[in-house]
Design an enzyme around this catalytic site. Structure first.
Site, PDB file in Angstrom:
ATOM      1  N   SER A 413       0.820  -1.203   0.000  1.00 37.12           N
ATOM      2  CA  SER A 413       0.000   0.000   0.000  1.00 37.12           C
ATOM      3  C   SER A 413       0.862   1.264   0.000  1.00 37.12           C
ATOM      4  O   SER A 413       0.330   2.353  -0.116  1.00 37.12           O
ATOM      5  CB  SER A 413      -0.954  -0.004   1.190  1.00 37.12           C
ATOM      6  N   GLU A 446      -6.337  -0.347  -6.625  1.00 36.63           N
ATOM      7  CA  GLU A 446      -5.420   0.543  -7.340  1.00 36.63           C
ATOM      8  C   GLU A 446      -4.464  -0.338  -8.138  1.00 36.63           C
ATOM      9  O   GLU A 446      -3.771  -1.182  -7.559  1.00 36.63           O
ATOM     10  CB  GLU A 446      -4.656   1.431  -6.355  1.00 36.63           C
TER      11      GLU A 446
END
Ligand code: 3HC
Length: 687
Positions: A413, A446
């Site tokens: 992340s 993402e």
């Protein structure tokens, strides 16, 4: 006739076929074609009944959303509907794909509806912050009753054809693949029986019983108050359905129109309509052509059987893709698989899956300790600790084991995909697939393109996310990518702000009232204060943890918690905050109004969004909005931080940030792009 609408006549039945790709939305060309075709059918003596059918993937998907806010061209949808409903020849809507919104409302003005079993019908306008404004709130209750109509219209979910048949929303089912023949046969049967035309507007058998039943509506409102918070459309839908019950049809329709227009002109609906297109826009990548080949992914390896890895695995199991799940010990694997099974069993207990579905999914998992089990995987997703050394070690080993053309992905992340890719001999096949927790629930992924990731791998990542029901937003490499980075300042500034006087309760309340499900301190307590902690210097969270306050799990954090996890103001926490403020040399100035708190926490989010755009991390402002809405539950009806910024006014935001910069330093300095747009009267999301 135009190329959009054609008429063929078969044995006394006029078949009007509309063909307006991609989804036969009821824009001006379609409305003109409908008017011309119905007028022509009315004039032809040999046409005794009419079948209305669409070419392409679906029946009408609704009004053309891109026409909203523009001057309405004639004929209006109402004129077309009146032409159909008031005609003297029976009209049969023949439905495949999805008859949605204005599309289903149009079908409701036909005298009969027939659909293939795979079709769905519904009124999803609520998702655009609207109500069905072409008679849907008046006609549907006349078929299904007010209570069911409220559920269907406020819920907005499309109803499968068989269920729609049970409810009376359609009159009969056609055989799959034989819609046209079956609709013509149905029309001939109607003619043979010589029945009078059925006009939904004339029915009142289903609504009579609810006249004067105010409780039906107040109870519905009360039961759903939490879900409706901040949205305008549900309340207007309730009022419109109540009007259907209480008023004659024409008056009800007038009331529906007023309520529709109120919504149409609201910022909430503008935001939701913007979001509709924003979500679809994410799939379009300027330098990756739409016809870029997609690589086949028939098996997936996941490294890490913890919460994240298990959640990611479920997404693939749900769509029938086998998963090899890797962890370092048998115990960790067993635990991970137990959690997956438990999650599925909870879904089964709620009726969302059958016991057989659960077993089918579980049978697709192959647990393994040895990375060698991944040699044949088409895609491997690493979901282990956020430590660069560990990730590099795994990728270097994977590179030697996994087949040459396989894709290697990291669920990191924050870390650099380029650095991770650099230890492999195939950086062009490495990308980030950043899921949000819980990964089986949150819709955002993402897709992070490294400097060397090739187009086919990016396109495959985007397509794969869609296949597992996610929305993919493309990001370039940069710390925190898009959503985590943009939302980071909210948390940082919240922690600074409570040193100056406003309490955690005041800050949380302001953010909750803005529309988030919870404020930053409730969130920190939920996640745990010790998750992602900078332990190189003294911090407020460090002080709280030192006092045994690690969040909900220790029944104390920024708040105290009772056995039901209900937060209470904590004097002990307030004392620790005051002590930390003294240590930092901050003099408390007392409370702040809610709008000041919102500006202090959320204008920096807009500013970070501008930086993310400036640096090319995100391709467009709307991608940032989609990432924040889907990754952080940013309130949909504000449109996301960038759309919201445009509604607030960029000059106002820049002025406030400059004031905050003078007071608190460069963390608030407006981004170059933000200043430029503000100065030129530009915007992030308009035009
Ligand atoms: N108006 C304008 N464009 C529309 C549209 C609409 N109603 N529905 C879909 N589109 C466009 C999409 O933007 C997309 O365009 P793009 O290819 O340029 O990105 C294209 O059609 C294909 O759409 P999807 O990618 O969503 O295609 P899917 O096959 O995945 O889904 C669908 C098809 C289920 C019909 C889905 O598009 C959908 O849900 N559409 C919206 C339905 C809706 O909300 N209807 C109500 C409209 S409001 C209304 O009718 C008001 C009335 O009450 C007066």
């Amino acid at each position: 006739m135009s190329s959009v609408g054609t008429i063929t006549i078969e044995d006394g039945v006029g078949i009007i076929t509309i063909d307006s790709p991609p989804v036969n939305a009821l824009g001006i060309h379609v409305r003109r074609a409908l008017r011309d075709c119905f007028t022509a059918c009315a004039a032809k003596d040999e046409v005794k009944a009419v079948v209305l059918i669409c070419n392409g993937r679906t029946f009408f998907a609704g009004a053309d959303i891109s026409e909203f806010g523009k001057p309405l061209e004639e004929p209006t949808l109402f004129e077309v509907m009146d032409l159909i409903e008031n005609g003297v020849k029976p009209v049969i809507a023949a439905i495949h794909g999805t008859a949605l919104g204005g599309g289903y409302e149009l079908a409701l003005t036909c005298h009969y509806r027939i659909a293939v079993p795979s079709a769905k019908v519904g009124l999803p306008e609520v998702q655009l912050g609207l109500l069905p404004g072409a008679g849907g709130t008046q006609r549907l209750p006349r078929i299904v009753g007010a209570a069911a109509a409220l559920d269907i219209i406020v819920g907005g979910a499309p109803i499968p054809a068989r269920k729609a048949l049970e409810l009376g929303m359609i009159d009969c089912l056609a055989d799959e693949g034989k819609l046209r023949e079956d609709a013509v046969a149905f029309a001939r049967r109607i003619l043979a029986e010589g029945k009078p035309l059925q006009r939904v507007r004339d029915r009142h058998d289903k609504i009579d019983a609810d006249k004067g039943n105010v409780a039906l509506f107040t109870e519905f409102r009360a039961k759903n108050a939490r879900a409706f918070r901040g949205f305008k459309a549900p309340e207007n839908i309730i009022k419109a359905v109540q009007a259907a019950v209480e008023l004659p049809f024409d008056e009800g329709r007038k009331r529906e129109r007023e309520l529709f227009e109120e919504l149409h002109d609201s910022i909430e609906s503008a935001a939701q309509r913007y979001y509709f297109f924003a979500e679809r826009q994410t799939a379009k990548i300027p330098d990756v052509p739409a016809d870029t080949p997609i690589l086949p992914i028939t098996s997936v390896g996941i490294i890490g059987a913890g919460t994240m890895g298990g959640g990611i695995a479920m997404n693939f199991l749900n769509v029938g893709v086998p998963v090899t799940l890797i962890d370092t010990t048998q115990e960790a694997l067993d635990r991970g698989i137990r959690v997956i099974r438990k999650n599925y069993e909870i879904s089964a207990s709620k009726g969302r899956l059958t016991a057989a579905d659960v077993e089918k999914r579980m049978a697709l998992i192959t647990p393994a300790i040895d990375l060698g089990a991944l040699s044949d995987a088409d895609l491997v997703i690493e979901a282990v600790f956020e430590r660069m050394e560990i990730k590099k070690d795994i990728f270097a080993r994977l590179d030697r084991i996994v087949k040459r053309d396989a894709i290697l992905a990291s669920n990191t992340s924050y870390l650099s995909i380029d650095e991770i890719a650099s230890v492999t001999s195939r950086p062009e096949n490495v990308l980030g697939l950043h899921f949000f927790s819980p990964a089986n629930v949150m819709r955002l992924v993402e897709v992070v393109r490294g400097a060397k990731t090739r187009n086919e791998v990016i396109a495959t990542g985007m397509a794969l996310a869609k296949k597992i029901g996610k929305v993919a937003v493309l990001s370039r490499v940069g710390p925190g990518f898009i959503a985590n980075r943009v939302l980071g300042p909210r948390k940082d500034h919240a922690e600074d702000l409570i040193l100056e006087g406003p309490t955690p309760t005041e800050v949380d309340q302001a953010i909750y009232d803005y529309g988030f499900a919870m404020g930053p301190f409730q969130m920190l307590d939920l996640v745990g204060l010790d998750v992602i902690l900078d332990d190189t210097q003294r911090t407020l969270r460090g002080d709280l943890i030192a006092a045994g306050r690690r969040g909900q799990k220790s029944t104390a954090g920024f708040y105290d918690y009772d056995e039901n996890r209900k937060p209470k103001v904590s004097q002990a926490a307030l004392d620790i905050i005051a002590e930390f403020a003294r240590f930092k040399g901050v003099t408390p100035k007392g409370s702040l109004p809610a709008d000041e708190i919102v500006a202090r926490l959320l204008y920096p989010v807009v500013n970070e969004g501008a930086k993310v755009l400036e640096e090319g991390i995100a391709s467009r402002a709307s991608d940032i909005d989609v990432a924040c809405i889907l990754g952080y539950n940013w309130p949909l009806y504000t449109g996301g931080p960038m759309f919201w910024a445009d509604t607030v006014g960029l000059q106002k935001i820049v002025a406030k940030l400059e004031e905050l910069e003078r007071e608190h330093g460069e963390a608030f300095r407006p981004a170059k792009l933000l200043k430029e747009k503000a100065a030129s009267g530009g915007s992030f999301t308009r035009g």
